[in-house]
Write a protein that holds these residues in place. Structure first.
Motif, PDB file in Angstrom:
ATOM      1  N   MET A   1     -29.413 -51.061  56.713  1.00 50.97           N
ATOM      2  CA  MET A   1     -29.318 -50.082  57.781  1.00 50.97           C
ATOM      3  C   MET A   1     -28.094 -49.173  57.582  1.00 50.97           C
ATOM      4  O   MET A   1     -27.022 -49.634  57.203  1.00 50.97           O
ATOM      5  CB  MET A   1     -29.201 -50.779  59.136  1.00 50.97           C
ATOM      6  N   GLU A   2     -28.297 -47.870  57.809  1.00 47.94           N
ATOM      7  CA  GLU A   2     -27.190 -46.924  57.734  1.00 47.94           C
ATOM      8  C   GLU A   2     -26.241 -47.132  58.916  1.00 47.94           C
ATOM      9  O   GLU A   2     -26.682 -47.359  60.042  1.00 47.94           O
ATOM     10  CB  GLU A   2     -27.707 -45.481  57.738  1.00 47.94           C
ATOM     11  N   ARG A   3     -24.968 -47.055  58.636  1.00 45.14           N
ATOM     12  CA  ARG A   3     -23.974 -47.146  59.703  1.00 45.14           C
ATOM     13  C   ARG A   3     -23.710 -45.760  60.271  1.00 45.14           C
ATOM     14  O   ARG A   3     -23.929 -44.741  59.619  1.00 45.14           O
ATOM     15  CB  ARG A   3     -22.680 -47.735  59.150  1.00 45.14           C
ATOM     16  N   ASP A   4     -23.255 -45.736  61.493  1.00 47.03           N
ATOM     17  CA  ASP A   4     -22.808 -44.491  62.126  1.00 47.03           C
ATOM     18  C   ASP A   4     -23.900 -43.429  62.184  1.00 47.03           C
ATOM     19  O   ASP A   4     -23.669 -42.247  61.908  1.00 47.03           O
ATOM     20  CB  ASP A   4     -21.595 -43.912  61.372  1.00 47.03           C
ATOM     21  N   THR A   5     -25.114 -43.838  62.503  1.00 44.33           N
ATOM     22  CA  THR A   5     -26.177 -42.841  62.654  1.00 44.33           C
ATOM     23  C   THR A   5     -25.924 -42.003  63.906  1.00 44.33           C
ATOM     24  O   THR A   5     -25.494 -42.511  64.934  1.00 44.33           O
ATOM     25  CB  THR A   5     -27.559 -43.509  62.748  1.00 44.33           C
ATOM     26  N   VAL A   6     -26.234 -40.719  63.805  1.00 42.26           N
ATOM     27  CA  VAL A   6     -25.976 -39.776  64.897  1.00 42.26           C
ATOM     28  C   VAL A   6     -27.160 -38.818  65.015  1.00 42.26           C
ATOM     29  O   VAL A   6     -27.711 -38.377  64.009  1.00 42.26           O
ATOM     30  CB  VAL A   6     -24.682 -38.967  64.630  1.00 42.26           C
ATOM     31  N   GLY A   7     -27.541 -38.520  66.240  1.00 43.33           N
ATOM     32  CA  GLY A   7     -28.492 -37.444  66.486  1.00 43.33           C
ATOM     33  C   GLY A   7     -29.955 -37.814  66.413  1.00 43.33           C
ATOM     34  O   GLY A   7     -30.812 -36.928  66.443  1.00 43.33           O
ATOM     35  N   PHE A   8     -30.272 -39.130  66.331  1.00 45.67           N
ATOM     36  CA  PHE A   8     -31.671 -39.553  66.223  1.00 45.67           C
ATOM     37  C   PHE A   8     -32.244 -40.048  67.556  1.00 45.67           C
ATOM     38  O   PHE A   8     -33.398 -40.492  67.602  1.00 45.67           O
ATOM     39  CB  PHE A   8     -31.816 -40.664  65.181  1.00 45.67           C
ATOM     40  N   GLU A   9     -31.453 -39.995  68.608  1.00 42.17           N
ATOM     41  CA  GLU A   9     -31.866 -40.627  69.864  1.00 42.17           C
ATOM     42  C   GLU A   9     -33.195 -40.074  70.390  1.00 42.17           C
ATOM     43  O   GLU A   9     -34.097 -40.846  70.751  1.00 42.17           O
ATOM     44  CB  GLU A   9     -30.765 -40.429  70.934  1.00 42.17           C
ATOM     45  N   ASP A  10     -33.325 -38.764  70.438  1.00 38.48           N
ATOM     46  CA  ASP A  10     -34.556 -38.160  70.968  1.00 38.48           C
ATOM     47  C   ASP A  10     -35.752 -38.472  70.093  1.00 38.48           C
ATOM     48  O   ASP A  10     -36.847 -38.748  70.588  1.00 38.48           O
ATOM     49  CB  ASP A  10     -34.378 -36.643  71.094  1.00 38.48           C
ATOM     50  N   SER A  11     -35.555 -38.438  68.776  1.00 37.06           N
ATOM     51  CA  SER A  11     -36.651 -38.728  67.849  1.00 37.06           C
ATOM     52  C   SER A  11     -37.117 -40.175  67.995  1.00 37.06           C
ATOM     53  O   SER A  11     -38.318 -40.455  67.984  1.00 37.06           O
ATOM     54  CB  SER A  11     -36.214 -38.461  66.401  1.00 37.06           C
TER      55      SER A  11
END
Length: 938
Positions: free
Chosen positions: A174-184
């Motif tokens: 799993m990628e760490r520090d994911t950002v901006g995927f919440e809506d998707s």
């Protein structure tokens, strides 16, 4: 790439020779032999290209052979076309005593030319013969270099396995520090948990059994899929899970075995053995039974082709009562639509500026013990670097990784200076992923993709113009049986295919659904530009000039034309640069370089460009494309700006644009450009030109300036241009409108009616059977007349049913244009009524009127007060613009029934009107199903 080059050279030569056989009969033996030689070489190039795609390396000798063949193909095309055009131009001279003496001289000249062209073709044949012993070999004789300097197949296979392992995805990583995927994530979870609905027969029907995620390189498809795979709601809902990495080089059996093992987990060793011993046809049947019986989530990551999906889909039930779901990630919309039947497609949106900055801060190391000044400087540098890659999670992650290992401000400034190269070196996966997408392109698309490197970074590209430049350069080859009229459809199809493969982004679409403008993502363009320069396909140093507006020659370390025309890049055939480079362009040994395309982009004026145009035209006789793209204005010289007569030497030109330049006069030699297909004369000044445009028999698109003067007393003659498809800004003041009757292929017309307006409207000689776009302006009417009204044209031939786009401006119609046209134009998609197009105060749209209209813009109708809209009117309207119609008091009640409306723009309207459409306003309910944009209240 070489195979693609030779393919289109052979095809275009075939068309050219077929069309110009009367001029080639004296050298057809040499030409036929050369074409046969190229055909034989073609098979070798296919092997070489296929080998490179598999191993990504070939040895230097093979590379030189391929380069030699490519250059020979180009040179052959140059020699033949130059000879044909010289003969063709000579044959156009009129007869007479004076010209009789010239013809005697031309007989001798023709003999010299024949000897010259035969010698040139023989020289090219000799060069190809030197290559001949090598292209007969097969791919077994090709070699690649291993890491230790040796060569052989083993090392390349090892390298390929390494590349596959680098690209392979694993569900548990799993990628760490994911950002901006919440809506998707929220959207996809909702779709995957949506199990069924009922049809009219009360039968349960699954809505989205296969859910595709589609996006370009670095958009976060796989990251998003992993987040779905591990989502707690997914884990509660589904009973079994499988993650399969498909990739470009998949083995169907390996993928299916992996899925079956995952779905049967935990699994004993004897069961594994049974799976390994299953026949190929048994595997999909076994998975089918498991997926049908249990509630499973299967993720297929990185599906490249429809063939790959078709090889796997037999394992997944397509029955209504199945509760399992399949999630696929792909770069191809064709794959997504094939798997899902166009019912659903999720495309991860690019990160906005805020999210991009948040991700970079998480990945980069800004340091702890820094002064405020150092923190501020690092922040400035980081934000500037982020501007290049904002929106791409992968590129931002790579940039953050680089910065995390740099401690000082000085190190960050070094990264800032070399961002592009560092990212390319640091994360080879970006380069590999884009390279794989390129290698997967059919050969006819590769030159078109590389051609996109012409344009500056983040440039909004006009698609119509792009397609016409592709055609002018010979990059678009018509299929057999196609007519000349549809070659632009072929070119647009090329671009659409690049969009489907997520290699180009759509910026805007027209009302007919066609792509209007597009962009190339930064990561994609960086790779594209580097590849294009490696292939000597094109050279561009425009990015520096667009950003800084300066001359490369005055800025150390900035690439200039001295580098472009070094021995390595001296054979470049396409160049995009700035007019600031004109002095360098003509002082280098330019005559020896076969430039076919020269495109200027500018961000500032230069007042001395005129003195360089004449030698420029003397240098590059093989140009097919010459374009001035002014981001500000190109000031060509002081005083009256005349285009030098030497422009007539560019007889190969297919595309010439002086748009936004300050040219004021054209020479009569413009008539020598007999191959010209597109001529854009929309200059910023009144343009004077001779009445010779009718001689450009190949012209398809003519854009005149808004203000022009035809030299001489006769009216502008255009009726000989039988291939003309676009005619823009023509005025009846100096053009006989009856001549339009002979332009039977017109599909776009913008006309300024200045005299005898109603006589024009009653003409019966005009039949626009192909017309799709009409823009009509009336000038010369005095506004103080009482009233200045024009009778609406009764002639149906002036408004054919083929029309898709219609615009009126200053037409001063007495009658309501809606009522007059809504039944006449069943195919109309766009209607624009601008400044005083209609002088009445009421407008009505009846039931069933304009059945295909998508976009309606009404602006500057100063008398319009009331709009009546019956239920069932405008059934397909999706966009409405109301601009400066200040007497209109309310939104028509019927608009609430137009459920297709998605966007309503309201601009320069009175405060009272705007208050009615706001929340709680009297008209709010009429527009609540659409997005309303309000600006510039009166």
């Amino acid at each position: 790439m070489a195979e693609a080059v030779v393919s289109f050279v052979i095809a275009s030569l075939g068309d050219f020779i077929r069309d110009e056989v009367k001029f080639l009969h004296e050298v057809n033996h040499q030409v036929d032999n050369a074409r046969l030689e190229l055909d034989r070489m073609h098979s070798f190039l296919k092997d070489a290209d296929a080998f490179y795609e598999s191993h990504h390396q070939v040895d230097e000798r093979t590379r030189n052979w391929v380069e030699g063949i490519k250059e020979a193909a180009y040179d052959l095309a140059d020699v033949i076309e130059t000879f044909v055009l010289k003969v063709a131009l000579r044959s156009r001279r009129p007869l007479g005593l004076k010209n009789g003496l010239r013809s005697l001289r031309s007989i001798f000249t023709k003999g010299v030319e024949l000897h010259k062209v035969r010698s040139q073709i023989e020289e090219i044949m000799t060069r190809m013969s030197n290559v001949k012993p090598t292209y007969g070999m097969n791919t077994d004789q090709l070699r690649v270099h291993s890491d230790d300097g040796g060569s052989g197949w083993g090392s390349s296979s090892f390298n390929e396995r390494q590349r596959m392992m680098m690209r392979r995805t694993y569900s548990h990583v799993m990628e760490r520090d994911t950002v901006g995927f919440e809506d998707s994530v929220e959207d996809l979870v909702a779709v995957l948990l949506e199990e069924s609905t009922s049809n009219n027969n009360n039968k349960v029907v699954d809505i989205h059994r296969v859910v595709p995620i589609c996006g370009m390189v670095g958009s976060g498809k796989t990251t998003l899929a992993k987040m779905i795979y591990h989502h707690k709601r997914m884990r509660r809902h589904f009973k079994s899970f499988a993650w399969a990495y498909v990739s470009q080089k998949y083995q169907t059996r390996d993928v299916l075995e992996g899925i079956l093992i995952a779905l049967a987990w935990p699994i004993q060793s004897d069961e594994r053995k049974k799976i390994a011993e299953m026949k190929d046809e048994e595997l999909p049947k076994k998975i089918y039974d498991v997926v049908k019986e249990k509630k499973c989530l299967v993720i297929l990551d990185d599906v490249w082709t429809i063939e790959a999906w078709n090889s796997l889909k037999a394992a997944f039930p397509n029955e209504d009562d199945v509760k399992s779901k399949i999630l696929i990630t792909t770069r191809s919309k064709d794959v997504a639509f094939e798997a899902n039947g166009k019912r659903y497609l999720h495309q991860p949106p690019p990160l906005n500026q805020e999210k991009s900055w948040e991700l970079l801060k998480k990945k980069a190391n800004f340091g702890d013990d820094l002064t405020d000044v150092e923190v501020q400087r690092k922040t400035e540098l980081a934000r500037e670097m982020l501007d290049r890659y904002a929106g791409s999670p992968l590129a931002i992650t790579v940039l953050g990784g680089i910065l995390s290992r740099k401690q000082t401000v000085e190190e960050w400034e070094e990264v800032h200076k070399n961002t592009r190269e560092l990212i390319s070196n640091e994360q080879g996966v970006i380069k590999q992923m884009v390279g794989l997408s390129y290698d997967d392109l059919p050969h006819y698309l590769r030159p078109c993709f590389l051609h996109l490197a012409h344009f500056p970074e983040d440039f909004e590209i006009r698609v119509k113009e792009l397609c016409r430049i592709w055609i002018a350069e010979g990059l678009v080859i018509q299929g057999r049986g196609s007519s000349n009229d549809d070659i632009e459809d072929v070119a647009h199809g090329y671009l659409s295919e690049l969009v489907q493969r997520c290699m180009v982004q759509v910026e805007t679409s027209g009302t007919t659904g066609r792509i209007k403008t597009c962009r190339v993502p930064v990561c994609m363009r960086d790779w594209c530009l580097k590849k294009a320069e490696e292939e000597n396909f094109l050279y561009s140093n425009i990015d520096f000039h667009i950003k800084h507006g300066g001359s490369a020659s005055s800025s150390p370390g900035v690439p200039g034309l001295d580098q472009a025309y070094s021995s390595n890049i001296g054979k470049v055939r396409r160049l995009s640069t700035s007019t600031m480079q004109l002095p360098q362009l003509i002082t280098c040994d330019a005559r020896s370089y076969p430039l076919r395309s020269l495109i200027f982009f500018d961000s500032q004026r230069r007042s001395d460009s005129g003195q360089f145009l004449k030698p420029l035209f003397n240098c590059f006789h093989l140009l097919r494309v010459l374009k001035f793209e002014s981001q500000g204005r190109i000031s060509v010289s002081e005083g009256k700006v005349k285009l030098p007569k030497e422009i007539g030497k560019l007889v190969h030109l297919r595309f010439l644009s002086l748009k936004d330049s300050q040219v004021q006069e054209l020479p009569s030699s413009i008539c020598n450009l007999v191959c010209l297909q597109t001529l854009d004369l929309r200059t910023t000044w009144v343009l004077e030109f001779p009445n010779v445009l009718w001689k450009l028999s190949e012209l398809r698109h003519l854009y005149l300036p808004v203000a022009y003067k035809v030299r001489g007393t006769r009216k502008l003659r255009l009726n000989d241009l039988s291939k003309l498809q676009s005619l823009v800004n023509v005025s009846t003041k100096d053009f006989d409108v009856d001549a339009l009757a002979e332009l039977t292929n017109l599909s776009k017309l913008k006309i300024n009616l200045e005299r005898n307006v109603e006589e024009v409207f009653t003409s019966t000689s005009i039949t626009f059977s192909h017309l799709q776009s009409l823009y009509m302006v009336i000038t010369g009417i005095k506004l103080d007349e009482d009233p200045p009204l024009v009778k609406f044209p009764e002639n149906r031939l002036f408004f054919p049913t083929s029309l898709r786009k219609l615009t009126f401006a200053q037409t001063f119609f007495r009658a309501d244009p809606m009522a007059m046209l809504e039944r006449r134009l069943p195919n109309l998609r766009s209607l624009r009524l601008y400044e005083n197009a209609y002088m009445g105060d009421q407008m009505s749209c009846s039931r069933g009127g304009f059945p295909q209209l998508r976009s309606l813009c009404i602006s500057g109708l100063h008398n319009w007060k009331e709009w009546r809209l019956e239920e069932g009117a405008l059934p397909c309207l999706s966009e409405l613009k109301l601009i400066y119609v200040f007497k209109l008091t309310e939104i028509p009640d019927g608009l609430r029934n137009v459920t297709t409306l998605r966007k309503c723009v309201i601009q320069w309207m009175p405060k009272e009107f705007i208050e009615r459409v706001l929340t709680e306003g009297e008209d709010f309910h009429k527009l609540q199903h659409a997005s309303v944009e309000i600006s510039d209240m009166l």
